[in-house]
Motif scaffolding. Sequence first.
Motif, PDB file in Angstrom:
ATOM      1  N   VAL A  92       0.836  -1.203   0.000  1.00 45.21           N
ATOM      2  CA  VAL A  92       0.000   0.000   0.000  1.00 45.21           C
ATOM      3  C   VAL A  92       0.869   1.251   0.000  1.00 45.21           C
ATOM      4  CG1 VAL A  92      -1.668   1.329   1.349  1.00 45.21           C
ATOM      5  CG2 VAL A  92      -1.994  -1.129   1.054  1.00 45.21           C
ATOM      6  N   VAL A  93       1.942   1.245   0.783  1.00 47.45           N
ATOM      7  CA  VAL A  93       2.868   2.382   0.785  1.00 47.45           C
ATOM      8  C   VAL A  93       3.491   2.566  -0.594  1.00 47.45           C
ATOM      9  CG1 VAL A  93       5.036   3.252   1.743  1.00 47.45           C
ATOM     10  CG2 VAL A  93       3.337   2.210   3.253  1.00 47.45           C
ATOM     11  N   LEU A  94       3.897   1.473  -1.225  1.00 47.45           N
ATOM     12  CA  LEU A  94       4.464   1.544  -2.569  1.00 47.45           C
ATOM     13  C   LEU A  94       3.460   2.126  -3.556  1.00 47.45           C
ATOM     14  CD1 LEU A  94       6.747   0.807  -4.601  1.00 47.45           C
ATOM     15  CD2 LEU A  94       5.678  -1.448  -4.814  1.00 47.45           C
ATOM     16  N   VAL A 126      -1.377  -1.651 -10.099  1.00 43.84           N
ATOM     17  CA  VAL A 126      -2.676  -1.989  -9.508  1.00 43.84           C
ATOM     18  C   VAL A 126      -3.034  -3.440  -9.813  1.00 43.84           C
ATOM     19  CG1 VAL A 126      -5.147  -1.468  -9.555  1.00 43.84           C
ATOM     20  CG2 VAL A 126      -3.479   0.395  -9.550  1.00 43.84           C
ATOM     21  N   SER A 127      -2.739  -3.886 -11.032  1.00 40.42           N
ATOM     22  CA  SER A 127      -3.016  -5.264 -11.420  1.00 40.42           C
ATOM     23  C   SER A 127      -2.212  -6.245 -10.558  1.00 40.42           C
ATOM     24  CB  SER A 127      -2.672  -5.457 -12.902  1.00 40.42           C
ATOM     25  OG  SER A 127      -2.788  -6.806 -13.289  1.00 40.42           O
ATOM     26  N   TRP A 128      -0.922  -5.971 -10.381  1.00 42.31           N
ATOM     27  CA  TRP A 128      -0.117  -6.828  -9.501  1.00 42.31           C
ATOM     28  C   TRP A 128      -0.666  -6.796  -8.078  1.00 42.31           C
ATOM     29  CZ3 TRP A 128       4.687  -3.837 -11.571  1.00 42.31           C
ATOM     30  CH2 TRP A 128       4.980  -4.286 -12.866  1.00 42.31           C
ATOM     31  N   GLY A 129      -1.140  -5.626  -7.663  1.00 37.12           N
ATOM     32  CA  GLY A 129      -1.731  -5.523  -6.331  1.00 37.12           C
ATOM     33  C   GLY A 129      -2.971  -6.382  -6.189  1.00 37.12           C
ATOM     34  N   GLY A 130      -3.773  -6.465  -7.260  1.00 43.89           N
ATOM     35  CA  GLY A 130      -4.946  -7.329  -7.211  1.00 43.89           C
ATOM     36  C   GLY A 130      -4.565  -8.777  -6.980  1.00 43.89           C
ATOM     37  N   VAL A 131      -3.529  -9.234  -7.673  1.00 51.67           N
ATOM     38  CA  VAL A 131      -3.039 -10.604  -7.489  1.00 51.67           C
ATOM     39  C   VAL A 131      -2.546 -10.801  -6.061  1.00 51.67           C
ATOM     40  CG1 VAL A 131      -1.303 -12.271  -8.240  1.00 51.67           C
ATOM     41  CG2 VAL A 131      -2.426 -10.806  -9.920  1.00 51.67           C
ATOM     42  N   VAL A 365      13.926   7.537  -3.520  1.00 52.45           N
ATOM     43  CA  VAL A 365      14.398   6.704  -2.414  1.00 52.45           C
ATOM     44  C   VAL A 365      13.228   6.114  -1.639  1.00 52.45           C
ATOM     45  CG1 VAL A 365      16.598   7.893  -2.204  1.00 52.45           C
ATOM     46  CG2 VAL A 365      14.612   8.763  -0.967  1.00 52.45           C
ATOM     47  N   LEU A 366      12.106   6.819  -1.586  1.00 50.79           N
ATOM     48  CA  LEU A 366      10.933   6.290  -0.886  1.00 50.79           C
ATOM     49  C   LEU A 366      10.392   5.056  -1.614  1.00 50.79           C
ATOM     50  CD1 LEU A 366       8.981   9.538   0.116  1.00 50.79           C
ATOM     51  CD2 LEU A 366      10.472   8.108   1.537  1.00 50.79           C
ATOM     52  N   GLY A 367      10.372   5.095  -2.933  1.00 48.02           N
ATOM     53  CA  GLY A 367       9.895   3.956  -3.699  1.00 48.02           C
ATOM     54  C   GLY A 367      10.802   2.748  -3.554  1.00 48.02           C
ATOM     55  N   VAL A 368      12.113   2.975  -3.586  1.00 46.84           N
ATOM     56  CA  VAL A 368      13.061   1.874  -3.398  1.00 46.84           C
ATOM     57  C   VAL A 368      12.881   1.261  -2.016  1.00 46.84           C
ATOM     58  CG1 VAL A 368      15.501   1.269  -3.215  1.00 46.84           C
ATOM     59  CG2 VAL A 368      14.732   2.795  -5.027  1.00 46.84           C
TER      60      VAL A 368
END
Length: 475
Positions: A92-94, A126-131, A365-368
């Motif tokens: 969720v943070v990502l 979002v698609s990967w998040g659904g999985v 850096v936040l995303g990493v």
Amino acid sequence: MTALRPGLSPVSAASHRGLAGRFGWDAVSLITVYLVLLLGIPSNVTISSLGSFGRPAMLWGLVLFAYWALSRLQWRSVDVPPVWQPVRIAFVVLLVIALVSFAAALLRGQPADQVSPLITSILRLVSWGGVLLVIVDGIRTMYDVTRLLRRVCIGAALLALLGLLQAVTGSSLLDFWGSVPGVTHGDGGTVERFGITRSAGTATHPLEFSTVLNAAVPLCIAAALSRGFRWTLAKGSGVWWWVVTALLVLVALTGVSRSAIIGFVIAVVAMIPAVPRQYRWPVIGGGVVVAAALVAAVPGLAGSTIGLFTGIAEDGSTLSRAGALDRLPEFVSVSPLYGIGFGIFLPRYYILDNQWAQLAIDLGVLGVAAFGAMLASAMWSAWNARQQSRAPDAQLVGHALAASVLTIAVVFAFFDGLAFPIAAGFLFVLVGLCAAVRTAVAHDIRNLEVIPRSSLPTLAEPAEPVKSQQEPSRE
């Protein structure tokens, strides 16, 4: 988390159906459809009318996200007690960081040819998040975890078999997709390196292909040790899974790639502690035999593979990667905190061949940190399940899943894996399974009777196979 209806107690994990709808479409069935679309349909095949948005696996992932969201909004009469999942929080943070970066990129203004990749990248996430979320919230028993793992291993085996046929015939065997009405078949297929055919299966690149096979090796070893995750079967029934493991190794090593070899070594070394002591030398010996047979069957393979490492100082791809790391601070300085936008640092600017460096530019850096936290929490979840469980199947599965995620995390330092649909989708399936096995173990500890540790076999001392008490009958 939805509230419980007053007067009703939570059901046990073994009895809960998870995210189950009508007609038996539970989470395992939904993810199985995703695996078929991800591994069975070439990743360069898209629905013509939708363009870059038309990859079947991505579309099904978006359906899964909507399905998960709607299921969370429904009132539940009973539910299992919640389990804290750091994987969900990290994802969720990502996603939030990616959306902030997306908004900032649009506010800055983008060239017309960068808007579509920016939107597509967000939809892919979002698609990967659904999985991921369907697996995390829908799979709650070891029975369902192992059921899905068997299908993952079968899918990887079929993918490896296709790669073997491609290497033998020198053809992609997938050109017929170009004649299917309504779809577009892009570039991809087999390539040659040092005169050796490099298979790609249904992937867009041999490196993506070998990454998936190497990540599946620990899972197939676990399947072989547990006789296909069926602890009540005869002792000889694990032979088939050793054959599958040998096939994965055989095809992955024909990729003539340093990254593939590094990934294979990590997968095998990480999995060795899970192999019972009396089986380790036979397994290692079998691996040596497979490697020797491969060298004998493919002339020039040994010399080409050794040359990849001895000539690394003069290799063009290595020099390109080193040059990219030298320029990384320059690229990151444009927006160091949340990046320039997920997916818009296109190859026409610079080819990094490093997903971690790519994320530093795209999401800062936040995303990493968020992506690294997601992978780290997935490995921790699987390892925590291994440590907490008293059932040998959960211990073995937790170890194998942690090894698989570690393999992909390291190999992503050698190519931009999230730009390749199969590698990225496979990673999110594994991350979800890491959380799912922790859920299953936590519910067993909470709901089932305490079993004396001395009465169960361990990975180091595999006694007669036992049936995990949380599994419903398979008869």
